[in-house]
Design a protein around this motif. Structure first.
Motif, PDB file in Angstrom:
ATOM      1  N   GLN A 192       0.829  -1.203   0.000  1.00 47.43           N
ATOM      2  CA  GLN A 192       0.000   0.000   0.000  1.00 47.43           C
ATOM      3  C   GLN A 192       0.868   1.260   0.000  1.00 47.43           C
ATOM      4  O   GLN A 192       0.570   2.228  -0.705  1.00 47.43           O
TER       5      GLN A 192
ATOM      6  N   TYR B 266      -9.724   1.170  -6.189  1.00 48.66           N
ATOM      7  CA  TYR B 266     -10.202   1.481  -4.834  1.00 48.66           C
ATOM      8  C   TYR B 266     -11.605   2.084  -4.830  1.00 48.66           C
ATOM      9  O   TYR B 266     -12.116   2.454  -3.778  1.00 48.66           O
TER      10      TYR B 266
ATOM     11  N   ALA C 190     -10.254   1.038   2.085  1.00 49.16           N
ATOM     12  CA  ALA C 190      -8.963   0.911   1.410  1.00 49.16           C
ATOM     13  C   ALA C 190      -8.565   2.227   0.751  1.00 49.16           C
ATOM     14  O   ALA C 190      -7.386   2.611   0.764  1.00 49.16           O
ATOM     15  N   ALA C 191      -9.539   2.935   0.186  1.00 50.63           N
ATOM     16  CA  ALA C 191      -9.250   4.233  -0.433  1.00 50.63           C
ATOM     17  C   ALA C 191      -8.747   5.223   0.616  1.00 50.63           C
ATOM     18  O   ALA C 191      -7.771   5.953   0.381  1.00 50.63           O
TER      19      ALA C 191
END
Length: 321
Positions: free
Chosen positions: A226, A252, A258-259
């Protein structure tokens, strides 16, 4: 002492060690610091020095977090229990509800445990992580035991900021700030913990000496991947390449959590550029604008705006950094 294993923060360590040596440590200590600074580790170090001044296997296990744990089920007030850990003298409590909120059952279970079980010669320690996540009900349950605690019990609380802690809790604690160390010291410390030196140096720069964050990223492949995506996004921002950014962010669009995590790491990379870190792809004015765009996008995600819309706008605005 175990607290000596904490990097930097000399004033905090000296004050607490003097209190322990003279047996003048208050029964409630609040450690305040941004996420990733190691407030939880500091709390475990203090607990270990309080319970096991001579060190030993139990102290080492406590540093690893191998203690009892207060748990409960959401929506079931009386479901709280204390799970037995390797270290019987310490109990940890951290949020289990929606958004990491505390459940009142956890606090009542902890309270029952420390009142109804006999103390060992060492006493007991209660570790309460991120108390800013307490609601009024769980805070009131904690206050009942903090106001008249059993003899020999030490409460160690952590929080991201002092202002986020309820005043009723804050007023009953002695507070210490946990500060970041320099990137160079962070690199040295993390390398000593087994992190590749080049990797430690990169993450120490990007995360500004937040030892806990550096160790977490270095030890988790998904988290490291990430951060690499965040660096890719920063390189696209530096090139004002909104197309590349949009392609990267497309993955995403259906995962708001997650975004948000990616944008948080992107913000950290851009902030490193504001500090003139040579490892950050964006620098100066571009870095400042990138931070501003990331903050705005994170705010919109928090306001429940559609992630696809947020990310599309964010990518388009990278042309202007």
């Amino acid at each position: 002492m175990m607290l000596d294993r904490m990097e930097g923060n000399a004033e905090l360590k000296t004050s607490v060690q003097q209190m322990l040596a003279t047996r003048r440590l208050t029964h409630s200590v609040l450690l305040v610091g941004e996420a990733g600074l190691g407030t939880g580790f500091a709390a475990r170090c203090i607990a270990a020095d309080y319970l096991y001044p001579a060190g030993g296997a139990a102290a080492e296990a406590l540093l690893r977090g191998e203690c009892c744990r207060a748990v409960a089920k959401a929506g079931k007030r009386d479901s709280g229990t204390v799970e037995t850990g390797i270290v019987r003298e310490a109990i940890s409590v951290s949020g289990m509800g929606s958004g990491g909120k505390y459940l009142v059952g956890q606090v009542t279970a902890m309270r029952s445990e420390i009142f109804n079980t006999s103390l060992s010669a060492e006493g007991r320690a209660v570790l309460l992580y991120h108390v800013e996540r307490m609601n009024e009900e769980s805070a009131n349950a904690l206050l009942k035991v903090m106001e008249e605690p059993p003899e020999g019990v030490l409460f160690l609380l952590t929080a991201d900021s002092l202002a986020s802690v309820l005043p009723t809790i804050r007023s009953r604690c002695v507070s210490f700030a946990v500060a970041p160390v320099s990137p160079a010291d962070c690199t040295r410390y993390c390398a000593a913990q087994g992190v590749d030196k080049k990797t430690a140096a990169l993450y120490s720069e990007l995360f500004d000496g937040h030892i806990g964050t550096v160790l977490a990223v270095a030890r988790d492949e998904a988290r490291a991947a990430q951060v690499e995506k965040a660096l890719e996004l920063a390189r696209a921002a530096a090139a004002r390449d909104s197309y590349t950014a949009a392609v990267l962010l497309a993955a995403y669009e259906k995962d708001k959590a997650a975004a948000a995590a990616l944008l948080t790491d992107f913000r950290a990379v851009a902030a490193a550029g504001l500090r003139s870190s040579p490892r950050a792809p964006v620098q100066g004015t571009q870095a400042r604008q990138a931070v501003r765009l990331a903050d705005a996008a994170l705010q919109r995600l928090g306001a429940q705006v559609n992630p696809k819309v947020v990310l599309t706008v964010f990518a388009a605005k990278l042309r202007t950094v």
